[in-house]
Design a protein around this motif. Structure first.
Motif, mmCIF file in Angstrom:
data_model
loop_
_atom_site.group_PDB
_atom_site.id
_atom_site.type_symbol
_atom_site.label_atom_id
_atom_site.label_comp_id
_atom_site.label_asym_id
_atom_site.label_seq_id
_atom_site.Cartn_x
_atom_site.Cartn_y
_atom_site.Cartn_z
ATOM 1 N N LYS A 76 1.048 -1.105 0.017
ATOM 2 C CA LYS A 76 0.027 0.163 0.031
ATOM 3 C C LYS A 76 0.899 1.352 0.004
ATOM 4 O O LYS A 76 0.682 2.087 -1.002
ATOM 5 C CB LYS A 76 -1.034 -0.026 1.280
ATOM 6 N N SER A 77 1.906 1.366 0.874
ATOM 7 C CA SER A 77 2.773 2.556 1.057
ATOM 8 C C SER A 77 3.543 2.915 -0.194
ATOM 9 O O SER A 77 3.927 4.092 -0.565
ATOM 10 C CB SER A 77 3.634 2.481 2.347
ATOM 11 N N THR A 78 3.939 1.386 -0.591
ATOM 12 C CA THR A 78 5.105 1.814 -1.874
ATOM 13 C C THR A 78 3.929 2.508 -2.971
ATOM 14 O O THR A 78 4.673 3.311 -3.547
ATOM 15 C CB THR A 78 5.312 0.376 -2.462
ATOM 16 N N SER A 88 5.469 7.719 2.550
ATOM 17 C CA SER A 88 4.860 6.991 3.324
ATOM 18 C C SER A 88 5.737 5.860 3.786
ATOM 19 O O SER A 88 6.010 4.839 2.706
ATOM 20 C CB SER A 88 3.382 6.164 2.899
ATOM 21 N N GLU A 89 6.257 5.504 4.855
ATOM 22 C CA GLU A 89 7.333 4.471 5.057
ATOM 23 C C GLU A 89 6.904 3.219 4.559
ATOM 24 O O GLU A 89 5.981 2.635 4.700
ATOM 25 C CB GLU A 89 7.360 4.459 6.714
ATOM 26 N N VAL A 90 7.859 2.423 3.995
ATOM 27 C CA VAL A 90 7.940 1.245 3.311
ATOM 28 C C VAL A 90 8.743 0.135 4.044
ATOM 29 O O VAL A 90 10.003 0.780 4.208
ATOM 30 C CB VAL A 90 8.462 1.308 1.817
ATOM 31 N N THR A 96 3.863 -1.551 9.358
ATOM 32 C CA THR A 96 4.730 -0.339 9.370
ATOM 33 C C THR A 96 3.850 0.944 9.183
ATOM 34 O O THR A 96 4.197 1.869 9.971
ATOM 35 C CB THR A 96 5.395 -0.517 7.862
ATOM 36 N N THR A 97 2.669 1.164 8.635
ATOM 37 C CA THR A 97 2.106 2.158 8.664
ATOM 38 C C THR A 97 0.953 2.083 9.731
ATOM 39 O O THR A 97 0.064 0.958 9.830
ATOM 40 C CB THR A 97 1.279 2.279 7.441
ATOM 41 N N LEU A 98 1.031 2.925 10.691
ATOM 42 C CA LEU A 98 0.135 2.834 12.027
ATOM 43 C C LEU A 98 -0.829 4.192 12.004
ATOM 44 O O LEU A 98 -1.801 3.966 12.699
ATOM 45 C CB LEU A 98 1.124 2.850 13.136
ATOM 46 N N LEU A 115 -5.559 8.026 0.611
ATOM 47 C CA LEU A 115 -5.245 8.024 2.086
ATOM 48 C C LEU A 115 -4.911 6.428 2.206
ATOM 49 O O LEU A 115 -5.527 5.375 1.882
ATOM 50 C CB LEU A 115 -6.399 8.096 2.519
ATOM 51 N N ASP A 116 -3.524 6.284 2.740
ATOM 52 C CA ASP A 116 -2.852 5.026 2.864
ATOM 53 C C ASP A 116 -3.130 4.630 4.616
ATOM 54 O O ASP A 116 -2.802 5.255 5.336
ATOM 55 C CB ASP A 116 -1.341 5.315 3.069
ATOM 56 N N LEU A 117 -4.155 3.768 4.441
ATOM 57 C CA LEU A 117 -5.111 3.453 5.735
ATOM 58 C C LEU A 117 -4.237 2.130 6.532
ATOM 59 O O LEU A 117 -3.864 1.166 5.799
ATOM 60 C CB LEU A 117 -6.428 3.059 5.721
#
Ligand SMILES: Nc1nc2c(ncn2[C@@H]2O[C@H](COP(=O)(O)OP(=O)(O)OP(=O)(O)O)[C@@H](O)[C@H]2O)c(=O)[nH]1
Ligand SMILES: [K+]
Ligand SMILES: [Mg+2]
Length: 383
Positions: A76-78, A88-90, A96-98, A115-117
């Protein structure tokens, strides 16, 4: 017993009772389930009601928002970082994504918020489903799947979202439930009832203590769940795209290490791979190799059903650099005026429209209720 445990208990009962239970009893169970799930969607009382909470909801920008949901480490973040340029941290580490990471992507001149959820799946460290609450407010959901993981993930995500009152790629049921003071239950169906009988309808109504209602059914193949959805009322109907990520990874492996591929295909079997490509509303991409992203953004544009309208000041050419972006279903000349400034509609004498919605190419004089089409040009003549 927690709400989640009570839900589990009823789901197990429904699974075992499937054939034995009377339709009346099944109807009651479905209604009970829906009332418990309402608890999850908007927990009553302290400790968690209201909005999604800090770090989950973000200021809304752009003309529409797309929520990325999926299991950890599906990419997702990639995808989000590369699509929007917002970092967004990968990492390979799960979760990873909080918190929600917002970014903006311009598609055909329209700013779309991405929105990276985090945390919408089982075991997520967020018991209250705040990620799901933000998903409920999106105009489109990307369900990101890693093709190297089993297809079961898709079902789990769908039931997590459905359990949160989100209906994916569906329209609201054509059922009317009108409460009245007296007169008992009247059921009228303009189409044959194939998936539900009067007993089940009455069971659902009784579970909600609805003894004086007119139920009008215009929906062919209506189910008890549809009726529950209409009574509950807090459903959101959101289009979804299945983003099949890392798929090129698989193809790259085919070319480079066919032996390796044999093992990987075992992981998802040829049948599953075949099933994968049959998923409706799906787009195979590689976020890392950055392939097939054009198809993804085109499908995003189609699914959002946006309508770009260009303003044309008197005697000047249209301003194509900054479209006024409306949504299908809310794209009248009045919506166009209100999108620019709330006073314009009152000051308008008439509008001239050029483009797909105009009857002739030299422009058509229209009023506030004229419905616009994508890439129309509009001149507003004021009093
Ligand atoms: N081979 C391959 N790896 C990918 C692709 N997209 C992402 N990855 C890798 O998959 C891992 C997880 O990527 P993320 O973008 O952090 O995944 P995520 O879904 O945001 O993960 P969480 O935030 O933990 O939910 C990283 O090592 C990425 O480099 C892809 O298209 N192909
Ligand atoms: K990760
Ligand atoms: Mg992430």
């Amino acid at each position: 017993m927690t709400t989640v445990q009570k839900i589990k208990e009823i789901e197990d009962e429904m699974a075992t009772q499937k054939n034995k239970a009377t339709s009346y009893h099944l109807g009651q169970l479905k209604a009970k389930l829906a009332k418990l799930r309402r608890e999850l969607i908007s927990p009553s009382g302290g400790g968690g009601g209201g909005g999604p909470g800090i770090g989950f909801d973000v200021a809304r920008t752009g003309v529409a928002s797309v929520g990325f949901v999926g299991f950890p480490s599906v990419g997702k973040s990639t995808l989000m970082s590369k699509l929007t340029g917002t970092h967004s941290e990968v990492s390979e580490i799960d979760f990873t994504t909080l918190t929600t990471v917002p970014g903006t992507l311009k598609v055909h001149g329209a700013p779309i918020q991405i929105l990276d959820l985090p945390g919408i799946i089982e075991g997520a460290n967020d018991g209250r489903g705040r990620g799901r609450q933000v998903a409920r407010t999106c105009n489109l959901i990307f369900i990101v799947l890693d093709v190297l993981k089993p297809l079961g993930d898709k079902k789990i995500i769908e039931s997590e979202l459905e359990g949160f009152g989100i209906r994916l790629n569906k329209k609201p049921p054509a059922i009317l439930v009108r409460k009245k003071d007296k007169g008992g239950i009247a059921i009228t169906n303009t189409v044959p009832l194939t998936n539900i009988d009067q007993e089940e309808i009455k069971a659902v109504l009784s579970e909600y203590k609805l003894s004086n209602v007119d139920v009008t059914i215009r929906q062919p193949n209506m189910t008890a769940d549809d009726l529950v959805d209409v009574i509950e009322g807090n459903r959101v109907y959101i289009p979804a795209l299945y983003v099949l990520n890392k798929v090129v990874y698989l193809l790259v492996e085919i070319i480079c290490h066919s032996r390796w591929l044999c093992m990987q295909i075992d992981a998802i079997s040829i049948e599953e791979l075949d099933l994968l490509y049959k998923i409706p509303h799906s787009v195979p991409v590689s976020s890392r190799e950055w392939l097939n992203i054009d198809e993804l953004t085109e499908k995003m544009w189609e699914a959002l059903e946006l309508v770009r309208v260009y303003t044309k000041p008197r005697g000047q050419s249209p301003d194509y650099s900054a479209p006024v972006v409306l949504r299908r279903g809310r794209c009248s000349v009045e919506d166009f005026c209100n999108a620019i400034h709330k006073e314009i509609a009152k000051q308008m004498k008439y509008a001239v429209v050029w483009g797909a919605s105009a009857k002739h190419s030299r422009g058509q004089k229209v009023g506030l209720d004229h419905v616009l089409e994508d890439e129309d040009v509009v001149h507003i003549a004021k009093n």
